[in-house]
Design a protein around this motif. Sequence first.
Motif, mmCIF file in Angstrom:
data_model
loop_
_atom_site.group_PDB
_atom_site.id
_atom_site.type_symbol
_atom_site.label_atom_id
_atom_site.label_comp_id
_atom_site.label_asym_id
_atom_site.label_seq_id
_atom_site.Cartn_x
_atom_site.Cartn_y
_atom_site.Cartn_z
ATOM 1 N N LYS A 60 -0.964 3.382 -4.221
ATOM 2 C CA LYS A 60 -2.390 3.132 -4.146
ATOM 3 C C LYS A 60 -3.032 3.536 -5.467
ATOM 4 C CE LYS A 60 -2.491 4.046 0.830
ATOM 5 N NZ LYS A 60 -3.066 4.895 1.906
ATOM 6 N N ALA A 61 -3.858 2.645 -6.001
ATOM 7 C CA ALA A 61 -4.561 2.918 -7.249
ATOM 8 C C ALA A 61 -5.929 2.257 -7.189
ATOM 9 C CB ALA A 61 -3.778 2.390 -8.450
ATOM 10 N N LYS A 62 -6.910 2.894 -7.816
ATOM 11 C CA LYS A 62 -8.262 2.329 -7.828
ATOM 12 C C LYS A 62 -8.292 0.998 -8.553
ATOM 13 C CE LYS A 62 -10.586 6.831 -7.583
ATOM 14 N NZ LYS A 62 -11.535 7.766 -8.259
ATOM 15 N N ASP A 63 -7.539 0.892 -9.602
ATOM 16 C CA ASP A 63 -7.482 -0.361 -10.348
ATOM 17 C C ASP A 63 -6.025 -0.635 -10.683
ATOM 18 O OD1 ASP A 63 -7.813 -2.595 -11.870
ATOM 19 O OD2 ASP A 63 -9.252 -1.706 -13.271
ATOM 20 N N ASP A 64 -5.449 -1.693 -10.077
ATOM 21 C CA ASP A 64 -4.043 -1.995 -10.311
ATOM 22 C C ASP A 64 -3.767 -2.362 -11.761
ATOM 23 O OD1 ASP A 64 -3.828 -1.551 -7.656
ATOM 24 O OD2 ASP A 64 -3.499 -3.646 -7.081
ATOM 25 N N LYS B 22 0.821 -1.213 0.000
ATOM 26 C CA LYS B 22 0.000 0.000 0.000
ATOM 27 C C LYS B 22 0.862 1.274 0.000
ATOM 28 C CE LYS B 22 -3.729 -2.425 0.085
ATOM 29 N NZ LYS B 22 -4.580 -2.522 -1.129
ATOM 30 N N ASN C 108 -4.614 -0.802 -14.310
ATOM 31 C CA ASN C 108 -4.224 0.384 -15.062
ATOM 32 C C ASN C 108 -2.745 0.731 -14.875
ATOM 33 O OD1 ASN C 108 -6.872 0.690 -15.929
ATOM 34 N ND2 ASN C 108 -7.406 2.005 -14.186
ATOM 35 N N THR D 159 -0.852 6.602 -14.367
ATOM 36 C CA THR D 159 -1.876 6.499 -13.324
ATOM 37 C C THR D 159 -1.327 7.030 -12.011
ATOM 38 O OG1 THR D 159 -2.815 4.541 -14.391
ATOM 39 C CG2 THR D 159 -3.402 4.935 -12.088
ATOM 40 N N VAL E 273 -0.489 7.091 -8.364
ATOM 41 C CA VAL E 273 -0.345 6.001 -7.394
ATOM 42 C C VAL E 273 0.117 6.498 -6.027
ATOM 43 C CG1 VAL E 273 0.091 4.234 -9.143
ATOM 44 C CG2 VAL E 273 2.010 5.557 -8.210
#
Length: 448
Positions: A71-75, A68, A77, A115, A117
Amino acid sequence: KAVLSALYLPLGIVNLFYDKTAAQIRTKFIPITDLAFDRHASDINDIEYVAYKYNQSAREIREKLERKFYKAKDDRNVIAQTTAGSERIAMRDLYIKSREQGRSVWKLKTYANGTLVREATFSRLPFHYGYCIETTPSINEDEREDEIAIYGSCIPEIVWELQEEYNIKRNQKIDITENQIDPPYAIDKDSGSVAISDIAARKKFIRIAPGTNKTIKDVITVMSEPGTYGLSEEIAMLKNEYEIATGVNSVMTGQTSPSDRRATSALQAVNSASGTRIESMLQTLLDTMLQSYAEHFVWLIYKFTSDEEFVRITEDPQIIEKIGDRSAPLDFDVNVNFGTTIANEVKIGQLNSLMQVLAQANMATPAISGEIIKEILTLILGENAPIEAIDEAMAQMQALQQAQLQAAQQAQDAAGDEGGEAPDIPDRDEHPPSDDELDRAALLNGGI
């Protein structure tokens, strides 16, 4: 690498940070093409944002996503499941200067493969950058709009015109020398014929068929070439101009001539005078990069090292009780010293001469000579000089001298009370001094 970059390029950059995984401070060299600065900054201290690009392995990114740290909403991406661990992912860091609670901070946004992160706030930039040669803005305002004021100048820029002229003269000398070794020929076809293949093959004998009433000289003529003496003089003149521009002379590089066969002290004086340009360049680099780097390094030690290591570094068992909580701000001053071995040798020679003068004038007291000896040892051995041992030796010398004076005074007083002659003092040969006393006497008299 950063110092070389500051010399040969308009900027040198390092990244300084604390690696929690390895539990140690790390310094990383940053090429100047990987860091972008505020284009409208007026100088090196007027920067509002910094952008940094680099590549990171897919394995390391996955580990940071699992911890962690990223941090990304969708890894997906950020990195695909099929991406090999050794494959590199494009990373972008953007540091923007801001203000929180009355102090300046830097807000970081990290992008992996485009993205976002990571977002964080730092009290200072992890980058330290500087140059060795100052530069001034262009007179042409149109060119000035495209200039970035944080960059300085560099040695290749100073000697660029000299290098171009030097290349021209060297190429001319090479061409003349080559033509002297393999000269061109002029052939008169009306006066006869020549076997061109013999000339091209550089044969020992060249076949020539002169015409009627013609000689060999009438048929073929060797083209003469000018001498290289004038070019050699111009190349030597350019060399002198190089030394003036860069501040590096032949004595400093060890390429001495018969005129340089002088005493060491004379050569040291030459180097001290000719190193002014280099000293000014290092001073500029100190002010722009090295000073902030040293302060950041000390702050990282203060902030992250363990208590045991901090005690070992400071050599003070009570340091933890003295400073208390290390999360509090640290107020300190860092002095970065630099110099050359020759400068130290000159100073050591001057101190030795001073010791001799004091000894001849019978002024070599422990209070004076002790400080001079400590200064000499510090110049020779640096921070590892046994200063405490010198202090102890000088204290023992003073105690020994004081005891001898008191014994002599008591003997004189006793002889005066009895009204007779003073008792005989045994010769030194009957009681020779110990090795420790001889060593202390040598130190007192200036012997190293």
